[in-house]
Design an enzyme around this catalytic site. Structure first.
Site, PDB file in Angstrom:
ATOM      1  CG  ASP A 177      -4.495  -0.672  -3.506  1.00 43.86           C
ATOM      2  OD1 ASP A 177      -4.938   0.414  -3.934  1.00 43.86           O
ATOM      3  OD2 ASP A 177      -5.221  -1.592  -3.105  1.00 43.86           O
ATOM      4  CE  LYS A 185     -10.231  -5.867  -3.901  1.00 44.86           C
ATOM      5  NZ  LYS A 185     -10.018  -4.619  -3.173  1.00 44.86           N
ATOM      6  CG  ASP A 192      -9.881  -2.291  -5.784  1.00 45.67           C
ATOM      7  OD1 ASP A 192     -11.008  -2.776  -5.939  1.00 45.67           O
ATOM      8  OD2 ASP A 192      -9.169  -2.563  -4.794  1.00 45.67           O
ATOM      9  CE  LYS A 201      -3.913  -2.336   0.724  1.00 44.08           C
ATOM     10  NZ  LYS A 201      -5.157  -2.238  -0.063  1.00 44.08           N
ATOM     11  CD  GLU A 224      -5.153  -2.972  -6.452  1.00 48.64           C
ATOM     12  OE1 GLU A 224      -6.185  -2.731  -5.797  1.00 48.64           O
ATOM     13  OE2 GLU A 224      -4.402  -3.934  -6.212  1.00 48.64           O
TER      14      GLU A 224
HETATM   15 MG    MG Z   1      -7.174  -2.157  -4.002  1.00 56.02          MG
END
Ligand code: MG
Length: 358
Positions: free
Chosen positions: A189, A264, A240, A161, A215
């Site tokens: 991300d 997802k 995302d 991240k 992302e």
């Molecule tokens: Mg993500």
């Protein structure tokens, strides 16, 4: 086959260690596990693991929604997947998580009824998929150490991240690159952390350490901003939070806003909707990744991996949630080889062992 009952169980599994992301700390996988019972004696299993920071849903609401949908679905044939989906969509706008739990369980039942593993029902391109491994936010030294340990275990892609501050981000990514060497992929991300212009500058600097993809650099609603970043960056840009369902995918494709999309199941409402996202993306030349919520267990991840393995356009996976669970809530399902390769069982459905519901 007809649905006779839908049972729901709250599952709370501790993580081996707390997982730090820019938005907070996650200590447990928490999900609503469902068992759909039928008049033929077959039971299908699924789960809804709400990520309140992503979809705005929580566990209590998800459980209430599953009970509400169960009423509408009584006596429906669970293998009529499009019919099941239409009933759920008319009964409730948005709220994907409860629909996902039921959709997964219905796919399990279709597989059990036909004797085919779900990855075969969904296309059967492969029966395995390799996942990356995420390193949670910590000091650069600790993150580098963890990344190196994951690579030593067999992973070839590390995700981490960013978006908490440029100097910190650079220090982290630099430390990870030094620790893992040149041949490991590093994906980032930003969880909506930057404005479009900030993103272009920061990504260029971070790419000094050879980044595979980034992302969601900008806020979820800013499609023009996402397109701006995609058009001005050498690094691949992935949606995302900007892509929940097939209509979002259509909008992203129409605006040529991204290179990649992260699907997802908990965002889109299940495997059925996820297939539609992937079909739109494939037609638009956008490859997909299959991701999961940090709160998911081996039930949701087995379902996600089944689609990821089955579809040729799904070329990446971020399905590492299971690795941090202290225990698994259900037996059977996916297995893992060489740390990163998820194998799907060849038995009917998802291959879960029967679960006792009180
Ligand atoms: Mg993500």
């Amino acid at each position: 086959m007809k649905i006779t009952d839908v049972k729901v169980k709250k599952v709370r599994v501790p993580l081996a260690e707390p997982f730090h992301i820019s938005l907070g700390v996650i200590t447990h996988a928490v999900s609503a596990v469902v068992a759909i019972e039928t008049d033929e004696g077959l039971t299908g299993y699924g789960e809804g693991a709400p990520g309140v920071l992503i979809t705005g849903e929580n566990l209590e609401g998800t459980i209430a929604q599953i009970h509400m949908l169960a009423e509408k679905l009584k006596d429906t044939d669970p293998t009529d997947l499009e019919a099941v989906y239409w009933i759920m969509d008319r009964a409730s706008a948005h709220a994907p998580c409860g629909k996902t739990a039921i959709d997964i369980a219905c796919h399990d039942l279709l597989g059990k009824k036909t004797g085919l593993p779900v990855y075969k029902l969904l296309g059967g391109y492969e029966n395995t998929i390799d996942t990356d491994m995420t390193v949670g936010i910590n000091s650069p030294e600790i993150m580098a150490k963890k990344a190196a340990a994951h690579v030593a275990a067999g992973f070839d892609t590390i995700k981490t991240k960013v978006g908490t501050g440029l100097e910190e981000d650079i220090a982290r990514v630099k430390a990870i690159r030094q620790a893992v060497g040149p041949n490991v992929k590093i994906r980032l991300d930003a969880n909506q952390g930057w404005t479009p212009k900030e993103a272009v500058g920061i990504i260029e600097r971070l790419n000094e350490f050879d980044i595979e993809l980034v992302e969601q650099p900008v806020p979820a609603w800013d499609i023009e901003g996402l397109a701006y970043v995609t058009n001005h960056s050498k690094v691949l840009i992935m949606a995302d939070e900007a892509c929940f369902n097939a209509k979002d995918a259509m909008n992203l494709a129409r605006h040529r806003a991204v290179d990649l999309v992260n699907i997802k199941l908990m965002k889109c409402g299940g495997i059925r909707e996820a297939q539609k996202i992937n079909a739109i993306c494939e037609a638009a030349g956008i490859q997909c990744m299959l991701g999961c919520m940090a709160e998911e267990t081996n039930i949701g991840v087995t379902a996600a991996a089944s689609l990821g393995a089955a579809a040729r356009n799904i070329t990446r996976a971020d399905l590492d949630a299971v690795f941090s669970l202290k225990e698994l809530p259900i037996g059977g399902g996916m297995t893992v080889e060489n740390a990163k390769t998820i194998h799907l069982p060849r038995t009917g459905g998802f291959g879960f062992e029967d679960l006792i519901f009180d």
